[in-house]
Design a protein around this motif. Structure first.
Motif, PDB file in Angstrom:
ATOM      1  N   ALA A   1     -32.517 101.162 116.650  1.00  0.00           N
ATOM      2  CA  ALA A   1     -33.722 101.147 117.469  1.00  0.00           C
ATOM      3  C   ALA A   1     -33.363 101.575 118.886  1.00  0.00           C
ATOM      4  O   ALA A   1     -32.216 101.436 119.313  1.00  0.00           O
TER       5      ALA A   1
ATOM      6  N   LEU B   1     -43.372  97.992 117.974  1.00  0.00           N
ATOM      7  CA  LEU B   1     -43.404  99.428 118.191  1.00  0.00           C
ATOM      8  C   LEU B   1     -44.804  99.886 118.563  1.00  0.00           C
ATOM      9  O   LEU B   1     -44.977 100.744 119.404  1.00  0.00           O
TER      10      LEU B   1
ATOM     11  N   GLN C   1     -29.860 102.447 122.867  1.00  0.00           N
ATOM     12  CA  GLN C   1     -29.751 102.398 121.407  1.00  0.00           C
ATOM     13  C   GLN C   1     -29.102 101.091 120.978  1.00  0.00           C
ATOM     14  O   GLN C   1     -28.058 100.705 121.502  1.00  0.00           O
TER      15      GLN C   1
ATOM     16  N   GLN D   1     -39.123 101.742 121.801  1.00  0.00           N
ATOM     17  CA  GLN D   1     -39.579 103.118 121.843  1.00  0.00           C
ATOM     18  C   GLN D   1     -39.504 103.826 120.497  1.00  0.00           C
ATOM     19  O   GLN D   1     -40.356 104.655 120.200  1.00  0.00           O
ATOM     20  N   SER D   2     -38.492 103.537 119.695  1.00  0.00           N
ATOM     21  CA  SER D   2     -38.402 104.169 118.383  1.00  0.00           C
ATOM     22  C   SER D   2     -37.508 103.361 117.455  1.00  0.00           C
ATOM     23  O   SER D   2     -36.711 102.550 117.900  1.00  0.00           O
TER      24      SER D   2
ATOM     25  N   LEU E   1     -35.228 103.905 113.678  1.00  0.00           N
ATOM     26  CA  LEU E   1     -34.706 104.765 112.616  1.00  0.00           C
ATOM     27  C   LEU E   1     -34.153 103.860 111.530  1.00  0.00           C
ATOM     28  O   LEU E   1     -33.261 103.053 111.779  1.00  0.00           O
TER      29      LEU E   1
ATOM     30  N   GLU F   1     -39.588  98.473 110.389  1.00  0.00           N
ATOM     31  CA  GLU F   1     -40.325  99.681 110.745  1.00  0.00           C
ATOM     32  C   GLU F   1     -41.198  99.476 111.979  1.00  0.00           C
ATOM     33  O   GLU F   1     -41.494 100.430 112.683  1.00  0.00           O
TER      34      GLU F   1
END
Length: 112
Positions: free
Chosen positions: A56, A95, A62, A45-46, A48, A79
């Protein structure tokens, strides 16, 4: 007459609220599946990435490099993807479903 207009307004408002409108902020074809179909398996989902850490979020959980996730170990966070090593091999979670970032065209020198 006022009551008839009020009833008509409520009917129209309730019909509009029930209509299946598409999300206007969702890029076309971004998920690679129909919105009504559930996504199976873990979903990245994301991500950092900071100078001192890489984090992630996979399916709401997390993770960091070296942490465990559903029977595997997170071995890489970039990324665009997270790689998880399991006994049967490595799994790559992307991602972006469409292949990730695309390079943008750079303006030529002297072009206006």
């Amino acid at each position: 007459m006022k009551r008839l207009l009020a009833v008509a307004a409520v009917t129209v408002a309730s019909t509009a609220a029930a209509a299946p409108f598409a999300d206007p902020t969702r890029p076309p074809g971004s998920l690679g599946h129909d919105a009504g179909e559930p996504i199976e398996g873990p979903r990245l989902q994301s991500v950092l990435i900071a100078p001192d850490r890489r984090v992630a979020v996979i399916s709401g959980e997390q993770v960091t490099i070296g942490s465990s996730f559903r029977g595997g170990r997170v071995v890489r966070i970039t990324e665009e993807e997270v790689r998880i090593r399991r006994a049967g091999g490595e799994e790559s979670l992307k991602l972006f479903a469409g292949g990730g970032k695309r390079p943008t065209a750079k303006p030529r020198r002297g072009a206006k």
